[in-house]
Design a protein around this motif. Structure first.
Motif, PDB file in Angstrom:
ATOM      1  N   ILE A 247       0.854  -1.184   0.000  1.00  0.00           N
ATOM      2  CA  ILE A 247       0.000   0.000   0.000  1.00  0.00           C
ATOM      3  C   ILE A 247       0.892   1.238   0.000  1.00  0.00           C
ATOM      4  O   ILE A 247       1.812   1.353   0.807  1.00  0.00           O
ATOM      5  N   VAL A 248       0.597   2.139  -0.925  1.00  0.00           N
ATOM      6  CA  VAL A 248       1.340   3.396  -1.027  1.00  0.00           C
ATOM      7  C   VAL A 248       0.353   4.525  -0.768  1.00  0.00           C
ATOM      8  O   VAL A 248      -0.576   4.738  -1.552  1.00  0.00           O
TER       9      VAL A 248
ATOM     10  N   LEU B 258       4.427  -5.622 -10.578  1.00  0.00           N
ATOM     11  CA  LEU B 258       3.802  -6.088 -11.811  1.00  0.00           C
ATOM     12  C   LEU B 258       2.685  -5.169 -12.278  1.00  0.00           C
ATOM     13  O   LEU B 258       2.399  -5.080 -13.468  1.00  0.00           O
ATOM     14  N   MET B 259       2.041  -4.511 -11.307  1.00  0.00           N
ATOM     15  CA  MET B 259       0.899  -3.665 -11.621  1.00  0.00           C
ATOM     16  C   MET B 259       0.670  -2.713 -10.456  1.00  0.00           C
ATOM     17  O   MET B 259       0.885  -3.082  -9.303  1.00  0.00           O
ATOM     18  N   THR B 260       0.234  -1.508 -10.771  1.00  0.00           N
ATOM     19  CA  THR B 260      -0.173  -0.549  -9.746  1.00  0.00           C
ATOM     20  C   THR B 260      -1.661  -0.295  -9.925  1.00  0.00           C
ATOM     21  O   THR B 260      -2.114   0.011 -11.036  1.00  0.00           O
ATOM     22  N   VAL B 261      -2.407  -0.458  -8.846  1.00  0.00           N
ATOM     23  CA  VAL B 261      -3.851  -0.264  -8.875  1.00  0.00           C
ATOM     24  C   VAL B 261      -4.183   0.987  -8.059  1.00  0.00           C
ATOM     25  O   VAL B 261      -4.128   0.962  -6.832  1.00  0.00           O
TER      26      VAL B 261
ATOM     27  N   ARG C 217      -5.399  -8.582  -9.279  1.00  0.00           N
ATOM     28  CA  ARG C 217      -5.923  -7.227  -9.481  1.00  0.00           C
ATOM     29  C   ARG C 217      -7.314  -7.104  -8.856  1.00  0.00           C
ATOM     30  O   ARG C 217      -7.626  -6.099  -8.204  1.00  0.00           O
ATOM     31  N   ALA C 218      -8.157  -8.101  -9.048  1.00  0.00           N
ATOM     32  CA  ALA C 218      -9.500  -8.070  -8.456  1.00  0.00           C
ATOM     33  C   ALA C 218      -9.409  -7.999  -6.934  1.00  0.00           C
ATOM     34  O   ALA C 218     -10.178  -7.282  -6.289  1.00  0.00           O
ATOM     35  N   GLU C 219      -8.455  -8.711  -6.349  1.00  0.00           N
ATOM     36  CA  GLU C 219      -8.251  -8.669  -4.900  1.00  0.00           C
ATOM     37  C   GLU C 219      -7.767  -7.287  -4.464  1.00  0.00           C
ATOM     38  O   GLU C 219      -8.198  -6.765  -3.438  1.00  0.00           O
ATOM     39  N   ALA C 220      -6.893  -6.668  -5.249  1.00  0.00           N
ATOM     40  CA  ALA C 220      -6.395  -5.327  -4.927  1.00  0.00           C
ATOM     41  C   ALA C 220      -7.535  -4.312  -4.955  1.00  0.00           C
ATOM     42  O   ALA C 220      -7.615  -3.435  -4.088  1.00  0.00           O
ATOM     43  N   ILE C 221      -8.426  -4.428  -5.916  1.00  0.00           N
ATOM     44  CA  ILE C 221      -9.576  -3.524  -5.994  1.00  0.00           C
ATOM     45  C   ILE C 221     -10.483  -3.731  -4.790  1.00  0.00           C
ATOM     46  O   ILE C 221     -10.942  -2.764  -4.168  1.00  0.00           O
ATOM     47  N   ALA C 222     -10.732  -4.973  -4.412  1.00  0.00           N
ATOM     48  CA  ALA C 222     -11.554  -5.245  -3.230  1.00  0.00           C
ATOM     49  C   ALA C 222     -10.904  -4.675  -1.965  1.00  0.00           C
ATOM     50  O   ALA C 222     -11.575  -4.087  -1.113  1.00  0.00           O
ATOM     51  N   ALA C 223      -9.589  -4.811  -1.862  1.00  0.00           N
ATOM     52  CA  ALA C 223      -8.866  -4.276  -0.701  1.00  0.00           C
ATOM     53  C   ALA C 223      -8.933  -2.754  -0.685  1.00  0.00           C
ATOM     54  O   ALA C 223      -9.144  -2.145   0.379  1.00  0.00           O
ATOM     55  N   ALA C 224      -8.777  -2.117  -1.845  1.00  0.00           N
ATOM     56  CA  ALA C 224      -8.860  -0.657  -1.925  1.00  0.00           C
ATOM     57  C   ALA C 224     -10.241  -0.180  -1.495  1.00  0.00           C
ATOM     58  O   ALA C 224     -10.364   0.802  -0.750  1.00  0.00           O
ATOM     59  N   ARG C 225     -11.284  -0.870  -1.913  1.00  0.00           N
ATOM     60  CA  ARG C 225     -12.652  -0.503  -1.503  1.00  0.00           C
ATOM     61  C   ARG C 225     -12.823  -0.619   0.003  1.00  0.00           C
ATOM     62  O   ARG C 225     -13.433   0.242   0.636  1.00  0.00           O
ATOM     63  N   SER C 226     -12.272  -1.661   0.569  1.00  0.00           N
ATOM     64  CA  SER C 226     -12.362  -1.855   2.016  1.00  0.00           C
ATOM     65  C   SER C 226     -11.620  -0.741   2.768  1.00  0.00           C
ATOM     66  O   SER C 226     -12.131  -0.184   3.747  1.00  0.00           O
TER      67      SER C 226
ATOM     68  N   HIS D   1      -5.957   9.217  -3.872  1.00  0.00           N
ATOM     69  CA  HIS D   1      -4.617   9.348  -4.461  1.00  0.00           C
ATOM     70  C   HIS D   1      -3.676   8.236  -4.006  1.00  0.00           C
ATOM     71  O   HIS D   1      -2.498   8.255  -4.345  1.00  0.00           O
ATOM     72  N   GLU D   2      -4.190   7.277  -3.266  1.00  0.00           N
ATOM     73  CA  GLU D   2      -3.376   6.158  -2.807  1.00  0.00           C
ATOM     74  C   GLU D   2      -3.432   5.047  -3.846  1.00  0.00           C
ATOM     75  O   GLU D   2      -4.233   5.084  -4.780  1.00  0.00           O
ATOM     76  N   CYS D   3      -2.577   4.048  -3.684  1.00  0.00           N
ATOM     77  CA  CYS D   3      -2.588   2.929  -4.622  1.00  0.00           C
ATOM     78  C   CYS D   3      -2.074   1.666  -3.937  1.00  0.00           C
ATOM     79  O   CYS D   3      -1.512   1.714  -2.850  1.00  0.00           O
ATOM     80  N   ILE D   4      -2.307   0.563  -4.606  1.00  0.00           N
ATOM     81  CA  ILE D   4      -1.778  -0.725  -4.171  1.00  0.00           C
ATOM     82  C   ILE D   4      -0.861  -1.223  -5.287  1.00  0.00           C
ATOM     83  O   ILE D   4      -1.260  -1.267  -6.461  1.00  0.00           O
ATOM     84  N   GLN D   5       0.360  -1.547  -4.924  1.00  0.00           N
ATOM     85  CA  GLN D   5       1.300  -2.130  -5.875  1.00  0.00           C
ATOM     86  C   GLN D   5       1.238  -3.647  -5.727  1.00  0.00           C
ATOM     87  O   GLN D   5       1.346  -4.153  -4.616  1.00  0.00           O
ATOM     88  N   ILE D   6       1.059  -4.329  -6.825  1.00  0.00           N
ATOM     89  CA  ILE D   6       1.074  -5.790  -6.835  1.00  0.00           C
ATOM     90  C   ILE D   6       2.458  -6.214  -7.283  1.00  0.00           C
ATOM     91  O   ILE D   6       2.908  -5.860  -8.380  1.00  0.00           O
ATOM     92  N   ALA D   7       3.141  -6.970  -6.429  1.00  0.00           N
ATOM     93  CA  ALA D   7       4.516  -7.392  -6.725  1.00  0.00           C
ATOM     94  C   ALA D   7       4.620  -8.908  -6.699  1.00  0.00           C
ATOM     95  O   ALA D   7       3.812  -9.602  -6.076  1.00  0.00           O
ATOM     96  N   ASP D   8       5.652  -9.413  -7.371  1.00  0.00           N
ATOM     97  CA  ASP D   8       5.920 -10.850  -7.326  1.00  0.00           C
ATOM     98  C   ASP D   8       6.900 -11.155  -6.191  1.00  0.00           C
ATOM     99  O   ASP D   8       7.295 -10.260  -5.443  1.00  0.00           O
ATOM    100  N   GLY D   9       7.287 -12.398  -6.067  1.00  0.00           N
ATOM    101  CA  GLY D   9       8.176 -12.831  -4.998  1.00  0.00           C
ATOM    102  C   GLY D   9       9.564 -12.226  -5.048  1.00  0.00           C
ATOM    103  O   GLY D   9      10.269 -12.197  -4.045  1.00  0.00           O
ATOM    104  N   ASN D  10       9.966 -11.714  -6.209  1.00  0.00           N
ATOM    105  CA  ASN D  10      11.272 -11.062  -6.351  1.00  0.00           C
ATOM    106  C   ASN D  10      11.214  -9.579  -5.999  1.00  0.00           C
ATOM    107  O   ASN D  10      12.232  -8.905  -6.033  1.00  0.00           O
ATOM    108  N   GLY D  11       9.996  -9.085  -5.723  1.00  0.00           N
ATOM    109  CA  GLY D  11       9.833  -7.671  -5.406  1.00  0.00           C
ATOM    110  C   GLY D  11       9.556  -6.797  -6.612  1.00  0.00           C
ATOM    111  O   GLY D  11       9.420  -5.580  -6.490  1.00  0.00           O
ATOM    112  N   THR D  12       9.444  -7.414  -7.780  1.00  0.00           N
ATOM    113  CA  THR D  12       9.146  -6.657  -8.993  1.00  0.00           C
ATOM    114  C   THR D  12       7.678  -6.252  -8.994  1.00  0.00           C
ATOM    115  O   THR D  12       6.790  -7.102  -8.846  1.00  0.00           O
TER     116      THR D  12
END
Length: 78
Positions: free
Chosen positions: A8-9, A65-68, A29-38, A52-63
């Motif tokens: 979470i940023v 993958l998507m910002t929601v 991504r669907a989970e990130a949207i549900a979390a943002a709504r909550s 103006h906040e966002c959730i960054q979805i990252a993989d196990g390497n920390g990369t």
């Protein structure tokens, strides 16, 4: 199943250390949207609207993958 991490940023960076498993990025991504709504629902109770906040979805390497952006979690119906 792949493990995705939801950071979470919101002016600061809150790292997800556990992550969750999903079949793919679209399900994550669907989970990130549900979390943002909550999070927004809780913020509204104290008089904040964190669009103006966002959730960054990252993989196990920390990369990241998507910002929601939280704005993506708002739907307007007419």
């Amino acid at each position: 199943m792949l493990r995705y991490y939801f950071h979470i940023v919101d002016g600061r960076f809150v790292r997800d250390e556990e992550g969750q498993e999903f079949p793919g990025l679209e399900e994550a991504r669907a989970e990130a949207i549900a979390a943002a709504r909550s999070i927004m629902r809780e913020a509204l109770w104290v008089g904040r609207l964190p669009l103006h906040e966002c959730i960054q979805i990252a993989d196990g390497n920390g990369t990241v993958l998507m910002t929601v952006p939280f704005r993506a979690a708002v739907t307007i119906e007419e």
